[in-house]
Design a protein around this motif. Structure first.
Motif: not given
Lengths: 233, 233, 233, 233, 233, 233, 233, 233
Positions: A125-130
């Motif tokens: 969905f277009g974000a960076e997971p951490d």
């Protein structure tokens, strides 16, 4: 085998015989297409992914809750698919360049499958997971050690089962948008996650929102939307 | 007006007309006599306290859940009674010298009535209460500041409503016997304390035990018994 | 394969890849290390026990809820482990010399697995368990025959399913700290132990505390802590 | 103001405007007529009692759950009525000579209103009630002292709230037909009597049957029917 | 392998290793011995039946909830046992001559297993069962056709699932002691019999008592006790 | 093997040994005969269908909830039977000429089995089903495109799981009799359809009625009765 | 004070400040306008009725759940309004000539307020109500006496509380569209009507549909729609 | 009367006697101070607001769930306070210049108090609320008319009771972060908002998150945080 019908009202759909795929959702909501795998046959999952990929070649499509047999079929049938066995997801196509970061924090190792489903969803969905794992509050030092890393994200997803105290403690430590995900992890009378859910719903830390039990996907969608719009394009 | 009947089996009882008081409980269990005030008339509460005090002049007797009107009657009728309006208790007679300490810890100020009922019970049952108020986990620093004081007690009672994360965090910080009391404090769908209760029951900190919602009395009895036997006489 | 990281806040942890083991718990709480086996693979259980034993060679470590396959693996892999098939526990290392006694009392033979998990936990946590079986209150004479033996313990664990009247009757007979464990034993509409649980929670015997359904481990931890501190070292 | 209509199928009824009274029930079932007072106005209760008494002058009719105001009206309007304020019943007409005895046993004094409703019902339905009060199992000696008296009855009604262990202990002590009545007496999370109800329903003493919460009337009807037919006419 | 221990309080028991059998129950309650088969191994069921039969050679003993494998073992091991596959019961020894009759009435054919467990229990507990099947109220004529036969019994057991209207209609038709048994028969949201149970508990026919869901045994015990004492010896 | 007994009250029945078939229902209610397959053996289902077809040769009889094995047996044993694997129904005999139309509308493809059971029931009960699939409200355009087709029917059945918003939106768009069917489709904490059920029950669109979860049959019966009488014969 | 805004999409609305009235519902659904009175002030109810009457002078508008004070205000303010105190409804304007009949059947006199709300709704929505009162199934003869009258209607509404067996018995007696309304009438543990509701939902009579507890209005709307289209205009 | 104690760990607190105010929250989370008024006396609310305003003169502080009497006291005691009677809030001090917009959308006029609490919270927490009222989905045109206005916001709060279909329909129409608030508005068996809550939790529109029933404050906090960070400072 499938035909495109236009209702003249708002959207084009593709009729696969067993479902009408909604081909205009991206235009309407900015989100990618998703196949919810539970209750679908391996054949249906693979076919739906293929058809959606064909309609949206430039943007990854996602399937969640994909069982073992269906993942095997996707491995055969969909070369280039990215398959996560722990999170039970299949991703087909190129993930967009990320805008914003989402800290996906989970209390125990048993919460990991939900956390991975969430992290993959965030990426598609277009974000960076951490991903921050195993920082439950019964050993407070583990959580405090990761505090700055979590506070640096644009949105936080806090995943926990059992007594689910994690989001409340986190909510007192930082002021970022915080989505709590209860998991069905526990023993004794925990009502398959309802206990965790009630805890989150009654958190005395203000602004905690929640999704359904084990719904890493839903939390990922919500968090990605927040993160995306938190960073100027 | 009352007669003592002996069953020949185990115990003497006093028949007040509306109840058979159990005069041998102290001998059997080492605990004082208690009148549970809910559902009794002010007259009945005052009469039961007076009769029990007469039977046990050397040891305090306790009434709990005493309403406003009944407390007023006790003030008139029972000179020397110790009356706590916040905790809704009436104590008549000399409290025994304390053996051992009980930390009575509560998360928010709304939990105070339950905490005071608990502290009074601890004292009447023969231990020293130490009341620590307003140390909920959404402001973690408040709890950490009281950590050593709590760990110094022989038993800990942790009282909390809403999401009730307090006992889990406390249980990870010290290894003393820990009794959790859920309270009916909350808003929205908290099921009158059931949420707090479920949280405590599912605590991932091992060894947490619990009592019924708002039951400060029950927790006080249990904690006093533990504290008393933790200190050599 | 595992590395020790120190957070600088409170504790050392060992990262096994699938979990961060908390190596300083004993120092913080005086309790041994425990592996909760449910939801872990046989490999994970055996590896965690081995790693914890290596860190604490002088004190027994415990695994609970260990399934059949995992117990077989432990038999092979962990020579010297003490394995209880009925209670589904594995103990590795030397149990500490007991301080204080815990009476572990159960109503029916069907409650025995929970009672054995509890008794083993009591021993590993440093007290002496005394197991009293099949003394349900529908045949009152069986319980009365064991009354003195139970009253001699420093703490009592009362385990019962179905209508769960045992703790109330016991609580009226002796004044020792009493922990009630509801079990999921029953038939008809008993809500998988919730009935027993509600009975215990509403006991008219004062000072009864309870743990979650079938949680013999939690009751054992709480009872051992009480018993240990009831006897001067 | 009322007319008698006969349906030709089975029964004569009296139409009071607000209800069709069933005038043939006694012939059909051998039981007296009863007015359930809850939800009816004082006027309606008094009128129904008067009309039924007129139809059955030789046999007492009963009203239950009669509120304070309605009892006052009955005192004025129905000379000769027998009114029980504690049990909230009004009896009009001659109670039949009793056949058989029913022991009505209750655990605490708070259960007394239900016990009195039950005892009056037993008498109106044609058996002899014997009321045994305040014999809860947390003080076992009180119950054991009354054991022979209870066992001498033709049927036993056991009334209890809170943890409701009484019927199980009684059921192990004698083999008479035993009807358990849960009451809404309790505190904390007792679900307005549901806890007591579940306990009774799951009693490990065989043959215990139950009625709805606080339903002293229903238990009285059932017990009287049993007692009546246990004694040869 | 088993020893008889006498507690000196009330009863002799036989210790089978896995259970203490209560050998004096018949003397205390007039009822036969029963083995509840659920949760016991086939070996345990057969051994308990054999041991009880040895202690009570002149009176039948009963096992309920006996699974397929255990019934096969009983067929081999216990010659002369009477085994009912539909009702899942095993009876060993001579059933006593019946006193009184119990009508065991069930609404649909799916309720038959519960009805047969009940009927066998009635016989072993000393009364005559009369089984009336498939008379649900949606086809009222079927029930009305059997009305006189049912009214002739000394006690009635009414067994029904789904909406469970049968006991209410029956209770309006005759005045005999009536025990309702809800069954877990239904579809959709019926909560595994809770719906039927609630219906019975709230019956507007007075004097209906109930037992737990599917508990044909409990109803049989209660009904047999009533029937036995309704007929002069 | 079966005999016809006449009760003299209202109806003829056929006794198959395991059930009394009601042969006069058609005369009494105008509806065909139905065998509810759940909980019956394949043999019983096939026999009941055959016997009912013999009694009503001119009108189709229906079996619902027919499992895979039973459908196979019906294929062998009942030539001419119409078998729907998706809807799990078996129809034997000629369906009557339809009077009136029922729109059977479902939100998602997972609701299809319930929709097909409903559509077949509508046909057997004498009306014309029109199946409209996959028009959930999260993609509103799909529903709006079918609006006129739905409004043309004489009755509407709206089938949905998950959040079940469909009947409310439909109820605002047309004024036809509307029966809502909740399905057990969902994930997370949806309580096996109870969520959908509650939504429908609380619809703010007036006049929406509902049936039990997944009960396509019940909705079909109700809708067909409405449609049939909406068209002059 | 109010303005009419047209959205251009489908409907005209009137903005009263506190609500947007939907002025085109009649055109869209054929139904009259209704004000749901619960939670509205007397002023708001009277104003909304007046405004809707002005917009629809030729057709009655209805308010339901109108409290005592609001009914008094309507008596003053709205000359010509038809006010039913028992059913708590206010009707303003001319009721349409009825098409078709609805039998509104209730089990007990306590169900009457719901029955009257239903009957008034039926009339305002264009059909003829026929009210049949106090025909509960515990006195079966009362119901059988009215059987033909009920069967003559075009739709049946069956209203009952307590055990709610009425719709099942009715459903077996006639084949008309049948809408069941559970009421919150009962005592003991009846869950404020949930018991009646569950009974109706699980009726073994096919085709019974239901509405929410005490929702006489909803049942009236549904029944009137059915009755209206059952009679050729 | 109050003293500032510094724990040395993280935060300064002000002890008011009845509560420890957390004076560093703004620094830690960026959010203003809030007094939750439920369960506090008017005096306590006014004092807490005054003390917090003194500590944070440059930034508005908020009290929610402020009852009528407390609002009157605040009007007297706190000149300059902004008091909203419908939303039951009191704001003291200057609201910050808004960053970003939140559409606060509610289904019916009965949901307005929750919506106003939410809108005020949004403003105090630093974003611009845009209130859209009475756009429930049973009249779809009202919602469609406001679609563009809603889609223009940075975050959406959707508030609904009863069947609560609004968030699902909205979630299908736009892709903004969407927080659903269930309200306790409804009638019949709606479980005081649980129905609305379950609907929202099970929405088939992805990414919908939720807060507790009637918790307009919590939703406002979450939405403001999202909106604030969606606009570059």
């Amino acid at each position: 085998m499938s035909k495109v019908v236009s209702t003249g009202v708002t959207a084009a759909t593709a009729d696969l015989g067993f479902a009408r795929l909604d081909l205009d959702r991206a235009a309407r909501t900015g989100d990618p297409e998703v196949v919810f795998g539970a209750g679908k046959t391996p054949e249906q999952i693979a076919a739906a992914l293929a058809r959606l990929h064909e309609a949206h070649p430039g943007r990854a499509v996602l399937a969640t809750r994909v069982g073992e047999e269906a993942r095997a079929l996707c491995r055969d049938r969909l070369p280039g698919a990215d398959i996560d066995d722990a999170g039970r997801t299949v991703t087909l196509g190129t993930v967009p360049p990320p805008r914003g970061t989402v800290a996906v924090v989970c209390a125990g190792t048993s919460d990991l499958p939900v956390a991975r489903e969430c992290a993959t969803t965030v990426a598609v969905f277009g974000a960076e997971p951490d991903l921050v794992v195993d920082v439950g509050v019964a050993g407070l030092h583990r959580l405090l050690a990761e505090r700055d890393r979590i506070a640096a994200a644009d949105a936080v997803v806090a995943i926990a089962g059992m007594e689910a105290a994690l989001p409340t403690v986190l909510g007192g430590l930082c002021g970022k948008p915080l989505i709590a995900v209860p998991t069905s992890v526990g023993y004794g009378w925990h009502l398959e996650g309802l206990t965790a859910f009630l805890t989150m719903l009654n958190s005395c830390a203000p602004g905690v929102v929640t999704v359904n039990i084990d719904n890493g996907f839903g939390a990922g969608v919500a968090a990605a939307r927040v993160a995306r719009q938190s960073v100027a394009p």
